[in-house]
Design an enzyme around this catalytic site. Structure first.
Site, mmCIF file in Angstrom:
data_model
loop_
_atom_site.group_PDB
_atom_site.id
_atom_site.type_symbol
_atom_site.label_atom_id
_atom_site.label_comp_id
_atom_site.label_asym_id
_atom_site.label_seq_id
_atom_site.Cartn_x
_atom_site.Cartn_y
_atom_site.Cartn_z
ATOM 1 N N ASP A 66 67.128 -24.133 109.167
ATOM 2 C CA ASP A 66 67.879 -23.593 110.304
ATOM 3 C C ASP A 66 66.870 -22.954 111.246
ATOM 4 O O ASP A 66 65.726 -22.685 110.863
ATOM 5 C CB ASP A 66 68.888 -22.545 109.808
ATOM 6 C CG ASP A 66 69.690 -21.918 110.950
ATOM 7 O OD1 ASP A 66 70.018 -22.647 111.910
ATOM 8 O OD2 ASP A 66 69.966 -20.711 110.902
ATOM 9 N N SER A 67 67.327 -22.681 112.465
ATOM 10 C CA SER A 67 66.461 -21.982 113.407
ATOM 11 C C SER A 67 66.163 -20.562 112.928
ATOM 12 O O SER A 67 65.161 -19.978 113.312
ATOM 13 C CB SER A 67 67.130 -21.939 114.777
ATOM 14 O OG SER A 67 68.405 -21.334 114.653
ATOM 15 N N TYR A 120 67.281 -21.568 118.961
ATOM 16 C CA TYR A 120 67.200 -22.940 119.446
ATOM 17 C C TYR A 120 68.285 -23.176 120.514
ATOM 18 O O TYR A 120 68.171 -24.064 121.344
ATOM 19 C CB TYR A 120 67.451 -23.935 118.308
ATOM 20 C CG TYR A 120 66.322 -24.155 117.329
ATOM 21 C CD1 TYR A 120 65.181 -23.346 117.312
ATOM 22 C CD2 TYR A 120 66.402 -25.202 116.410
ATOM 23 C CE1 TYR A 120 64.165 -23.578 116.397
ATOM 24 C CE2 TYR A 120 65.385 -25.444 115.497
ATOM 25 C CZ TYR A 120 64.268 -24.630 115.480
ATOM 26 O OH TYR A 120 63.261 -24.875 114.570
ATOM 27 N N CYS A 147 71.853 -26.097 111.002
ATOM 28 C CA CYS A 147 71.793 -25.535 112.349
ATOM 29 C C CYS A 147 72.558 -26.503 113.235
ATOM 30 O O CYS A 147 72.183 -27.674 113.347
ATOM 31 C CB CYS A 147 70.344 -25.422 112.802
ATOM 32 S SG CYS A 147 70.142 -24.908 114.522
ATOM 33 N N GLU A 200 73.669 -10.952 113.446
ATOM 34 C CA GLU A 200 72.383 -10.485 112.915
ATOM 35 C C GLU A 200 72.378 -8.970 112.773
ATOM 36 O O GLU A 200 71.766 -8.417 111.871
ATOM 37 C CB GLU A 200 71.246 -10.956 113.818
ATOM 38 C CG GLU A 200 71.183 -12.463 113.865
ATOM 39 C CD GLU A 200 69.784 -13.011 113.983
ATOM 40 O OE1 GLU A 200 68.894 -12.278 114.404
ATOM 41 O OE2 GLU A 200 69.609 -14.196 113.644
ATOM 42 N N CYS A 240 78.464 -22.985 114.736
ATOM 43 C CA CYS A 240 77.173 -22.294 114.725
ATOM 44 C C CYS A 240 77.074 -21.585 113.376
ATOM 45 O O CYS A 240 78.054 -20.989 112.916
ATOM 46 C CB CYS A 240 77.102 -21.281 115.863
ATOM 47 S SG CYS A 240 75.647 -20.216 115.788
ATOM 48 N N THR A 241 75.895 -21.671 112.778
ATOM 49 C CA THR A 241 75.752 -21.144 111.413
ATOM 50 C C THR A 241 75.915 -19.625 111.324
ATOM 51 O O THR A 241 76.127 -19.098 110.236
ATOM 52 C CB THR A 241 74.369 -21.528 110.849
ATOM 53 O OG1 THR A 241 73.391 -21.255 111.849
ATOM 54 C CG2 THR A 241 74.343 -22.974 110.482
ATOM 55 N N HIS A 242 75.792 -18.914 112.436
ATOM 56 C CA HIS A 242 75.972 -17.453 112.404
ATOM 57 C C HIS A 242 77.449 -17.044 112.385
ATOM 58 O O HIS A 242 77.788 -15.964 111.936
ATOM 59 C CB HIS A 242 75.337 -16.811 113.641
ATOM 60 C CG HIS A 242 73.860 -16.638 113.544
ATOM 61 N ND1 HIS A 242 72.988 -17.695 113.486
ATOM 62 C CD2 HIS A 242 73.092 -15.523 113.484
ATOM 63 C CE1 HIS A 242 71.750 -17.234 113.416
ATOM 64 N NE2 HIS A 242 71.789 -15.916 113.415
HETATM 65 N N1 DGL Z 1 71.338 -21.778 114.103
HETATM 66 C C1 DGL Z 1 71.865 -21.933 115.435
HETATM 67 C C2 DGL Z 1 73.073 -22.872 115.360
HETATM 68 O O1 DGL Z 1 73.709 -23.016 114.333
HETATM 69 C C3 DGL Z 1 72.244 -20.618 116.067
HETATM 70 C C4 DGL Z 1 71.058 -19.756 116.459
HETATM 71 C C5 DGL Z 1 70.163 -20.394 117.503
HETATM 72 O O2 DGL Z 1 70.500 -20.419 118.698
HETATM 73 O O3 DGL Z 1 69.104 -20.878 117.111
HETATM 74 O O4 DGL Z 1 73.403 -23.484 116.349
#
Ligand code: DGL
Length: 271
Positions: free
Chosen positions: A12-13, A44, A75, A153, A189-191
């Site tokens: 993941d990013s 990302y 991600c 976060e 989005c993973t968050h």
């Molecule tokens: N991991 C990214 C996603 O799931 C979110 C965070 C980022 O912008 O890198 O899209």
């Protein structure tokens, strides 16, 4: 005969992809997992597709060098912008987040009114619209919700947190203005799974009825099991988790929120 245990690779990013590792360890508890968070280059979501592709290829190369038997792109931004390039560069199967997320949304929707929330990069790519194209009666409304990432976060995710509720209200109001009949929201989005309760409660308030909330983590874990052609592997001992990151600032504080279990350590790496 020696049986070689090859791990599953997940990247993941940042640390959000640990929500996918959590689902993966629940679905395939005996599997070893190697996780890479590109924390030095996150986010990302605000970068161009070409840059996301370049960074994603570097992450995947790192995992492949560790002998992984499967790559999970945990991600959404990388899945939406780099999946073809990643598949072309990989000798092992590559599972992205978009198709499993879209399939979960189709399974959950009552009337075909699906919303996708994610980063700007995911929304601009149109990947979810493509994944759901040609489905009769399906209408997709996509909206970028970048402020959800720092909220997750920071740990401001509680259903009663007034900042989280205000941010959710502002984004979801716009979503329901675009389509008042939305019955399913994909957390693209993973968050965002950390904000599930706030998003769900706010959507219910605005819609005046329940709205299904789906995330791709569980569906990705299922897709991983399918790609490996296995059920749970039957090993009695939990698989090992090795975590790497390109920057380790604050990870000991932030990462356990996403993984849902204590994390032993992250090893710092340079890609
Ligand atoms: N991991 C990214 C996603 O799931 C979110 C965070 C980022 O912008 O890198 O899209």
């Amino acid at each position: 005969m020696t049986v070689v245990r090859r791990p599953i690779g997940v990247f993941d990013s940042g640390v959000g992809g640990l929500t996918v590792v959590r689902a993966l360890r629940a679905r395939l508890p005996g599997e070893d997992v190697v996780y890479l968070g590109d924390t030095a280059r996150v986010p990302y979501g605000s970068k161009s597709p070409r840059t996301v592709e370049r960074y994603s290829l570097a992450c995947q190369a790192f995992l492949l060098a560790r002998g992984v038997k499967l790559v999970l792109i945990a991600c959404n931004t990388a899945s939406a912008n780099a999946l073809p390039a990643l598949r072309e560069a990989s000798p092992v199967p590559v599972v992205g987040a978009v198709d499993p997320g879209a399939a979960s949304a189709l399974a959950a929707t009552r009337d075909g009114h699906i919303a996708v929330i994610g980063t700007l990069g995911t929304v601009r790519s149109g990947a979810y619209e493509r994944a759901l194209a040609g489905r009769p009666g399906v209408k997709v409304t996509a909206l970028a919700c970048p402020l959800f990432v720092p909220l997750a976060e920071e740990g401001w995710t509680d259903g009663s947190d007034e900042v989280a509720r205000a941010v959710a209200r502002r984004y979801l109001t716009e979503l329901f203005e675009r389509d008042r009949d939305i019955d399913t929201i994909v957390l693209g989005c993973t968050h965002y799974p950390l904000l599930r309760d706030v998003i769900s409660a706010t959507a219910r308030e605005l819609a005046g009825r329940d709205v299904a909330i789906v995330d791709s983590a569980t569906a990705m874990a299922e897709a991983a099991a399918e790609a490996l052609g296995t059920g749970p592997n039957g090993r009695k001992h939990p698989g090992q988790l090795a975590c790497y990151a390109t920057d380790i600032s604050r990870l000991d504080e932030i990462a356990p929120r996403f993984l849902g279990e204590p994390i032993t350590s992250f090893e710092l790496v340079d890609l």
